[in-house]
Design a protein around this motif. Structure first.
Motif, mmCIF file in Angstrom:
data_model
loop_
_atom_site.group_PDB
_atom_site.id
_atom_site.type_symbol
_atom_site.label_atom_id
_atom_site.label_comp_id
_atom_site.label_asym_id
_atom_site.label_seq_id
_atom_site.Cartn_x
_atom_site.Cartn_y
_atom_site.Cartn_z
ATOM 1 N N UNK A 215 -3.589 6.533 0.545
ATOM 2 C CA UNK A 215 -4.379 7.769 1.676
ATOM 3 C C UNK A 215 -3.187 8.724 1.635
ATOM 4 N N UNK A 216 -3.400 9.963 2.253
ATOM 5 C CA UNK A 216 -2.325 10.664 2.271
ATOM 6 C C UNK A 216 -2.411 11.009 4.018
ATOM 7 N N UNK A 217 -0.506 12.031 4.691
ATOM 8 C CA UNK A 217 -1.020 12.409 6.136
ATOM 9 C C UNK A 217 -0.145 13.802 5.952
ATOM 10 N N UNK B 93 0.546 -1.409 -0.008
ATOM 11 C CA UNK B 93 0.104 -0.627 -0.017
ATOM 12 C C UNK B 93 0.766 1.558 -0.126
ATOM 13 N N UNK B 94 0.154 2.206 -1.012
ATOM 14 C CA UNK B 94 1.163 3.320 -0.441
ATOM 15 C C UNK B 94 0.361 4.294 -0.559
ATOM 16 N N UNK B 95 1.704 5.555 0.335
ATOM 17 C CA UNK B 95 0.635 6.652 0.957
ATOM 18 C C UNK B 95 2.257 7.957 1.090
ATOM 19 N N UNK B 96 0.947 8.585 0.349
ATOM 20 C CA UNK B 96 1.691 10.243 0.494
ATOM 21 C C UNK B 96 1.760 11.321 1.719
ATOM 22 N N UNK B 97 3.030 11.128 2.137
ATOM 23 C CA UNK B 97 3.804 12.126 3.791
ATOM 24 C C UNK B 97 3.154 13.362 2.924
ATOM 25 N N UNK B 98 2.503 14.612 3.242
ATOM 26 C CA UNK B 98 2.997 16.053 3.247
ATOM 27 C C UNK B 98 4.459 16.453 4.382
ATOM 28 N N UNK B 99 5.574 16.315 3.320
ATOM 29 C CA UNK B 99 6.123 16.351 3.858
ATOM 30 C C UNK B 99 6.613 17.335 4.912
ATOM 31 N N UNK B 100 6.500 18.621 4.432
ATOM 32 C CA UNK B 100 6.504 20.548 4.559
ATOM 33 C C UNK B 100 5.568 20.722 5.763
ATOM 34 N N UNK B 101 4.808 20.466 5.955
ATOM 35 C CA UNK B 101 3.486 21.084 6.657
ATOM 36 C C UNK B 101 3.368 21.258 8.383
ATOM 37 N N UNK B 102 3.383 21.401 8.567
ATOM 38 C CA UNK B 102 3.550 21.158 10.390
ATOM 39 C C UNK B 102 4.365 22.156 10.894
ATOM 40 N N UNK C 219 1.155 8.334 13.300
ATOM 41 C CA UNK C 219 -0.229 8.933 12.381
ATOM 42 C C UNK C 219 0.022 8.415 10.737
ATOM 43 N N UNK C 220 0.980 7.985 10.714
ATOM 44 C CA UNK C 220 1.158 7.121 9.718
ATOM 45 C C UNK C 220 0.757 5.839 9.472
ATOM 46 N N UNK C 221 1.054 5.232 10.678
ATOM 47 C CA UNK C 221 0.541 3.927 10.629
ATOM 48 C C UNK C 221 -1.236 4.102 10.281
ATOM 49 N N UNK C 222 -1.973 4.698 11.590
ATOM 50 C CA UNK C 222 -3.590 5.069 11.521
ATOM 51 C C UNK C 222 -4.063 5.326 10.118
ATOM 52 N N UNK C 223 -3.609 5.665 9.429
ATOM 53 C CA UNK C 223 -3.895 5.674 7.503
ATOM 54 C C UNK C 223 -3.280 4.430 7.129
#
Lengths: 336, 336
Positions: free
Chosen positions: A100-102, A4-13, A311-315
């Motif tokens: 999914x995305x985080x 399964x592939x997820x997108x991680x918004x790497x810059x925000x937060x 959060x990634x595992x949750x996604x």
């Protein structure tokens, strides 16, 4: 297990790459089925990855130069930040390139962009933010935590449907016990909106509605899902965090006041640490944006690498149990 | 110190006479200027007092046979409970026979009866329940805690005026720092009601308004008075109490899990007890019903004798510093 592939918004937060990179690499390490697309400024990401070891076959970088600021107006972000990591990650999800995305970014912008890019599921009025809070029975799911400042009875009713689906899917509870947050348990209590919502929810035989509940009942072992409007939910969540922090601080100060206390602190430290881990909001990180056409997990703005990883595992779990499809079916069954 | 007489609703609350009698006798012991009229069923009160020693010159009994039940509808109590201890105690206050009253009874009934028997102060739209919550700077006054489920902007504005007066009078803060409870500190956040209230409050030069605050800011040392509607305030108060209880329970369980923990608990017990006393809601008991034409202090329904006594002392202080007159003047200055 299928990949399964997820997108991680790497810059925000608040911490940007400092949290997202370690979280991503640890998550890949923990879950060998996982593939991740890190979305953000490619040169910056490349240099952050330079010294690290990881399975490069499961890590992709997807370039987007802009970042949505934490205090940016959602309407402005929507208009001017189409090249942001948040926007691009949602596009990957819409286009089926990820499942999914985080993001740890600006919640308002994430909700607004989610509604525009992914759209809501058919029949859903507004998405809601749902997260687990610690409780006697492990945790209580609570929604909405701030996506909807004003809610009518029908929205609260939809939150009940979506929260119940999440509890079934992610926690495996067969018939999650739903309560409506109110100022008293008696039927006569509360606003007309809450009373009307109670009628809608209790009229639905698919929902296990147990009645009104008060603020302290969030921690009750008798409730699985607590429903409220986004204003009340946001205040409740922050009061809960604030109280825990206040008590921690007071305990620490108390221990330091006397030599006796200092000795006590020494003896008690491992016990307190174990406890702190248990009520640590980091462990409960990973709020779900329910009602969108796709799995979107919101991490705290100030997420550490540890909580971002949670959060990634949750996604991943939400994707694996087909959360979106489940909610779509539930809303449909109920609305028709 | 001039003598002051208070009426104690002796029958209401979860514990009725069991709390009110000891509280009254201890309060009389503590404060030699105090006179108390115990309002309730005379034979029952007499037998409860039978074995006790007290200064009978400062203790009167005022007979009223009925009690307002904790779950009674306020409208029904108002109509059918004119012979109740709560009703009679408020009449004593209206007639000038006492300078303040204390009740641990049904809040809704107390507000309703207070409005009818005492009336509101001129210009006041609705009374509000105001109580101190523990905070970094000792405590933060918070209102409304549940008298008004729906509030408009002008009501929130009046709460700010009344809360500020209470803070000046009881806590001696010269220029109490006011904040409006919201879902974010930014000006764009929140409902239209909260935004409009912010404009009204900040336009008044007599009020020291510092802006929006979030749920966790209740504990901040930078805020003296937190303003919110009664729905949000009630939920926040109960979440705060619930979190504290939950943490206490978890800590206790943690300590008991291992032999090491049990030893630690032994060492740490005095430190924890000192702390528990500090965050003990009992110590913070005594919510004021602001905006009525007279000093009315509401004690928790489940008040112990200790916390009921705290509420009596709170009432005495409010009388001594002329709280009612102060609020009347402030509301008048501002409204005209």
């Amino acid at each position: 297990v299928a990949s399964l592939r997820l997108a991680v918004d790497a810059m925000s937060g608040d911490h940007g790459l400092r949290s997202s990179i370690s979280a991503t690499l640890n998550a890949l390490n923990q879950n060998s089925a996982l593939h991740i697309s890190l979305v953000g400024d490619e040169p910056t990401i490349r240099s952050a990855l330079a010294e690290k070891t990881y399975d490069s076959a499961r890590l992709q970088i997807c370039h987007s130069p802009d970042v949505v600021a934490m205090d940016e107006l959602p309407s402005k972000a929507l208009r001017y930040k189409k090249n942001s990591s948040m926007y691009r990650a949602l596009e990957l999800l819409r286009d089926g390139e990820v499942a999914g995305m985080i993001s740890a970014g600006n919640t308002g912008a994430l909700v607004a962009m989610g509604c525009i890019i992914l759209d809501r599921l058919p029949g859903v009025r507004r998405p809601a933010i749902c997260a687990p809070l610690p409780a006697e029975n492990g945790f209580t799911l609570m929604l909405d935590l701030g996506a909807n400042i004003n809610c009518d009875a029908e929205q609260l009713y939809q939150f009940a449907v979506m929260g119940s689906s999440l509890s079934k899917a992610l926690d495996g509870r067969e018939s999650p016990r739903l309560a409506l947050l109110n100022v008293g348990a008696e039927l006569m209590k509360g606003t007309s909106i809450v009373k009307e919502a109670a009628e809608l929810i209790s009229a639905n035989p698919h929902l296990n509605y147990i009645g009104f509940a008060e603020g302290n009942d969030i921690f009750s072992e008798h409730i699985d899902v607590m429903i409220c409007d986004g204003f009340t939910g946001n205040v409740a969540l922050k009061v809960c965090e604030g109280t825990a922090n206040f008590i921690r601080g007071q305990l620490k100060a108390k221990f330091m006041q006397s030599l006796y206390g200092k000795l006590a602190a020494l003896v008690v430290k491992p016990v307190l640490s174990a406890f702190q881990k248990e009520i640590n909001p980091e462990r409960y990180n990973g709020a779900a944006l329910l009602g969108l056409n796709g799995v979107v997990i919101k991490s705290h703005g100030g997420s550490s690498a540890e909580s971002f990883e949670a959060a990634i595992h949750q996604a991943a779990r939400a994707v694996e149990c087909n959360l979106t499809q489940l909610i779509a079916t539930q809303i449909n069954t109920i609305e028709s």
